[in-house]
Design a protein around this motif. Structure first.
Motif, mmCIF file in Angstrom:
data_model
loop_
_atom_site.group_PDB
_atom_site.id
_atom_site.type_symbol
_atom_site.label_atom_id
_atom_site.label_comp_id
_atom_site.label_asym_id
_atom_site.label_seq_id
_atom_site.Cartn_x
_atom_site.Cartn_y
_atom_site.Cartn_z
ATOM 1 N N PHE A 77 -35.182 7.627 15.021
ATOM 2 C CA PHE A 77 -34.386 8.751 14.509
ATOM 3 C C PHE A 77 -34.662 8.947 13.025
ATOM 4 C CE2 PHE A 77 -30.648 10.662 12.570
ATOM 5 C CZ PHE A 77 -30.404 11.734 13.412
ATOM 6 N N TYR A 78 -34.907 10.200 12.629
ATOM 7 C CA TYR A 78 -35.179 10.516 11.230
ATOM 8 C C TYR A 78 -33.870 10.900 10.539
ATOM 9 C CZ TYR A 78 -36.629 13.156 7.129
ATOM 10 O OH TYR A 78 -36.753 13.626 5.854
ATOM 11 N N PHE A 79 -33.490 10.146 9.520
ATOM 12 C CA PHE A 79 -32.250 10.409 8.799
ATOM 13 C C PHE A 79 -32.514 11.482 7.741
ATOM 14 C CE2 PHE A 79 -31.364 6.465 10.864
ATOM 15 C CZ PHE A 79 -30.011 6.527 11.153
ATOM 16 N N TYR A 80 -32.364 12.719 8.153
ATOM 17 C CA TYR A 80 -32.730 13.873 7.343
ATOM 18 C C TYR A 80 -31.765 14.069 6.177
ATOM 19 C CZ TYR A 80 -29.630 15.386 11.119
ATOM 20 O OH TYR A 80 -28.638 15.459 12.051
ATOM 21 N N ASN A 81 -32.247 14.857 5.207
ATOM 22 C CA ASN A 81 -31.485 15.173 4.012
ATOM 23 C C ASN A 81 -30.932 16.588 4.135
ATOM 24 O OD1 ASN A 81 -30.434 15.348 1.415
ATOM 25 N ND2 ASN A 81 -32.434 15.827 0.500
ATOM 26 N N TYR A 82 -29.644 16.748 4.002
ATOM 27 C CA TYR A 82 -29.035 18.068 4.125
ATOM 28 C C TYR A 82 -29.368 18.969 2.942
ATOM 29 C CZ TYR A 82 -26.151 17.234 8.248
ATOM 30 O OH TYR A 82 -25.715 17.009 9.529
ATOM 31 N N GLY A 83 -29.604 18.400 1.773
ATOM 32 C CA GLY A 83 -29.828 19.212 0.589
ATOM 33 C C GLY A 83 -28.519 19.689 -0.016
ATOM 34 N N LEU A 88 -27.275 25.609 5.564
ATOM 35 C CA LEU A 88 -28.610 25.382 6.106
ATOM 36 C C LEU A 88 -29.131 24.050 5.582
ATOM 37 C CD1 LEU A 88 -30.842 25.947 3.633
ATOM 38 C CD2 LEU A 88 -30.266 28.310 4.155
ATOM 39 N N MET A 89 -30.237 23.594 6.178
ATOM 40 C CA MET A 89 -30.881 22.352 5.765
ATOM 41 C C MET A 89 -32.266 22.688 5.242
ATOM 42 S SD MET A 89 -31.861 19.052 8.113
ATOM 43 C CE MET A 89 -30.178 18.849 8.688
ATOM 44 N N ASP A 90 -32.633 22.127 4.075
ATOM 45 C CA ASP A 90 -33.950 22.429 3.509
ATOM 46 C C ASP A 90 -34.774 21.164 3.286
ATOM 47 O OD1 ASP A 90 -32.516 21.382 1.447
ATOM 48 O OD2 ASP A 90 -32.770 23.077 0.078
ATOM 49 N N GLY A 98 -39.760 25.810 4.222
ATOM 50 C CA GLY A 98 -38.754 26.643 4.874
ATOM 51 C C GLY A 98 -37.417 25.940 4.972
ATOM 52 N N TYR A 99 -36.643 26.340 5.969
ATOM 53 C CA TYR A 99 -35.323 25.757 6.167
ATOM 54 C C TYR A 99 -34.997 25.764 7.648
ATOM 55 C CZ TYR A 99 -33.746 30.596 6.675
ATOM 56 O OH TYR A 99 -33.595 31.885 7.109
ATOM 57 N N GLY A 100 -33.923 25.102 8.002
ATOM 58 C CA GLY A 100 -33.493 25.069 9.397
ATOM 59 C C GLY A 100 -32.011 24.777 9.499
ATOM 60 N N MET A 101 -31.556 24.585 10.719
ATOM 61 C CA MET A 101 -30.161 24.246 11.008
ATOM 62 C C MET A 101 -29.195 25.305 10.472
ATOM 63 S SD MET A 101 -29.489 21.263 12.643
ATOM 64 C CE MET A 101 -30.199 19.843 11.824
ATOM 65 N N ARG A 102 -29.623 26.563 10.455
ATOM 66 C CA ARG A 102 -28.733 27.642 10.039
ATOM 67 C C ARG A 102 -28.219 28.335 11.295
ATOM 68 N NH1 ARG A 102 -29.666 32.708 5.787
ATOM 69 N NH2 ARG A 102 -27.445 32.964 5.340
ATOM 70 N N VAL A 103 -26.946 28.203 11.550
ATOM 71 C CA VAL A 103 -26.354 28.674 12.805
ATOM 72 C C VAL A 103 -25.534 29.933 12.541
ATOM 73 C CG1 VAL A 103 -24.915 28.073 14.788
ATOM 74 C CG2 VAL A 103 -26.235 26.296 13.613
ATOM 75 N N ARG A 104 -25.830 30.964 13.294
ATOM 76 C CA ARG A 104 -25.045 32.196 13.224
ATOM 77 C C ARG A 104 -24.416 32.436 14.590
ATOM 78 N NH1 ARG A 104 -27.040 38.256 13.926
ATOM 79 N NH2 ARG A 104 -25.098 39.338 13.428
ATOM 80 N N MET A 140 -11.766 28.651 17.350
ATOM 81 C CA MET A 140 -11.766 27.507 16.456
ATOM 82 C C MET A 140 -13.201 27.032 16.331
ATOM 83 S SD MET A 140 -10.293 25.218 14.563
ATOM 84 C CE MET A 140 -10.742 23.625 13.863
ATOM 85 N N ARG A 141 -13.668 26.837 15.105
ATOM 86 C CA ARG A 141 -15.020 26.317 14.918
ATOM 87 C C ARG A 141 -14.992 25.269 13.807
ATOM 88 N NH1 ARG A 141 -15.005 31.357 12.396
ATOM 89 N NH2 ARG A 141 -15.752 31.410 10.248
ATOM 90 N N SER A 142 -15.890 24.310 13.904
ATOM 91 C CA SER A 142 -15.936 23.247 12.918
ATOM 92 C C SER A 142 -17.311 22.594 12.973
ATOM 93 C CB SER A 142 -14.841 22.209 13.190
ATOM 94 O OG SER A 142 -14.789 21.261 12.155
ATOM 95 N N SER A 143 -17.685 21.927 11.888
ATOM 96 C CA SER A 143 -18.963 21.214 11.830
ATOM 97 C C SER A 143 -18.818 20.072 10.841
ATOM 98 C CB SER A 143 -20.098 22.153 11.404
ATOM 99 O OG SER A 143 -19.871 22.635 10.086
ATOM 100 N N ARG A 144 -19.780 19.165 10.867
ATOM 101 C CA ARG A 144 -19.765 18.020 9.969
ATOM 102 C C ARG A 144 -21.180 17.767 9.438
ATOM 103 N NH1 ARG A 144 -15.201 18.753 10.815
ATOM 104 N NH2 ARG A 144 -13.538 17.320 11.458
ATOM 105 N N LYS A 145 -21.260 17.313 8.176
ATOM 106 C CA LYS A 145 -22.532 16.841 7.644
ATOM 107 C C LYS A 145 -22.717 15.400 8.098
ATOM 108 C CE LYS A 145 -23.820 19.522 3.565
ATOM 109 N NZ LYS A 145 -24.110 19.457 2.120
ATOM 110 N N MET A 146 -23.059 15.237 9.330
ATOM 111 C CA MET A 146 -23.252 13.921 9.910
ATOM 112 C C MET A 146 -24.642 13.878 10.534
ATOM 113 S SD MET A 146 -20.604 14.589 13.079
ATOM 114 C CE MET A 146 -21.105 13.217 14.124
ATOM 115 N N ARG A 147 -25.021 12.714 11.013
ATOM 116 C CA ARG A 147 -26.324 12.560 11.662
ATOM 117 C C ARG A 147 -26.100 11.879 13.003
ATOM 118 N NH1 ARG A 147 -26.513 11.696 6.365
ATOM 119 N NH2 ARG A 147 -28.054 12.806 5.093
#
Length: 242
Positions: A77-83, A88-90, A98-104, A140-147
């Motif tokens: 597993f790659y422990f990515y950096n959120y920035g 989004l994640m860069d 580029g970037y990723g993990m941008r959810v609409r 209801m929506r929610s997210s976490r900066k977790m891995r």
């Protein structure tokens, strides 16, 4: 003639697809909007008296507690950096420049909601770590900066105004990526789980898997089913049969 059919059934096929039909003599339905959907949404509303939101936050808390256990089960597993961004994640090891993990997400609706509700309630990007509720549709929506990264959505739709729930995940990856697709489903009692994944690999960047889970409660009349739509960005569209 009254015919009981699923929402969005074309008029020309309503006779064949109706589960019940009967004829009236006084045309009373025109007084109530022309069909039963409008009658029970406008004149005789069938909705809960108390608004409540799905317990998305508690579910995310439990997932966060299990995050180390989850990552330990994923080989290399790659422990990515959120920035520094919250939407989004860069990480250059995943996306280069580029970037990723941008959810609409956005929802199509047929009720006359004021414009100011659009951003908060049915057309917005997901901001990491932000818990948000909206009484329109009991969202209801929610997210976490977790891995690994998790974002959860719950929609009650008790007003029966939303027809489609759409997700778009923006991930800028090289066109030379190899791609594996996975999907399947599982039923436990009255809950139906559908999953779908896209895994990209084969370039100098770290491999990336985007996974969607969608759960229906089969005993809830206004639960919705799953269909899949793909484009240059990963997109998911879940029609709500009201």
């Amino acid at each position: 003639m009254l015919r009981h059919v699923s929402n969005q059934t074309p008029l020309e096929t309503s006779r064949e697809q109706s589960v019940l039909q009967y004829q009236t003599e006084n045309g009373f339905m025109q007084i109530y909007g022309g069909n039963m959907h409008r009658m029970f949404n406008s004149r005789y509303q069938l909705k809960p008296q108390n608004v409540f939101y799905p317990d998305v936050k508690s579910m995310l808390d439990r997932l966060e507690e299990k995050s180390s256990e989850i990552t330990s089960l994923i080989t290399d597993f790659y422990f990515y950096n959120y920035g520094s961004h919250s939407y989004l994640m860069d990480d250059s090891h995943l996306f280069g420049d580029g970037y990723g993990m941008r959810v609409r997400f956005y929802l199509s609706q047929h009720c006359s909601y004021p414009y100011q509700y659009q951003t908060d309630c049915y057309d917005s990007y997901v901001y990491y770590g932000l818990d948000a509720t909206c009484s329109i549709g009991n969202i209801m929506r929610s997210s976490r900066k977790m891995r690994p990264f998790f974002a959860l959505f719950g929609i009650g739709n008790f007003d029966h105004c939303f027809e489609y729930m759409n997700f778009e995940l923006y991930s800028q990856r090289p066109e030379t990526d190899s791609l594996n697709l996975y999907n399947g489903n599982h039923t436990i009692n009255n809950f139906f789980l559908y999953y779908d994944a896209q895994c990209r690999f084969g370039t100098p960047y770290a491999s990336l898997c985007d996974v969607w889970f969608h759960v229906n409660n089969l005993e809830v009349r206004f639960s919705f089913f799953t269909t899949i739509a793909r484009s240059c960005i990963k997109s998911r569209s879940y029609p709500m049969y009201l």
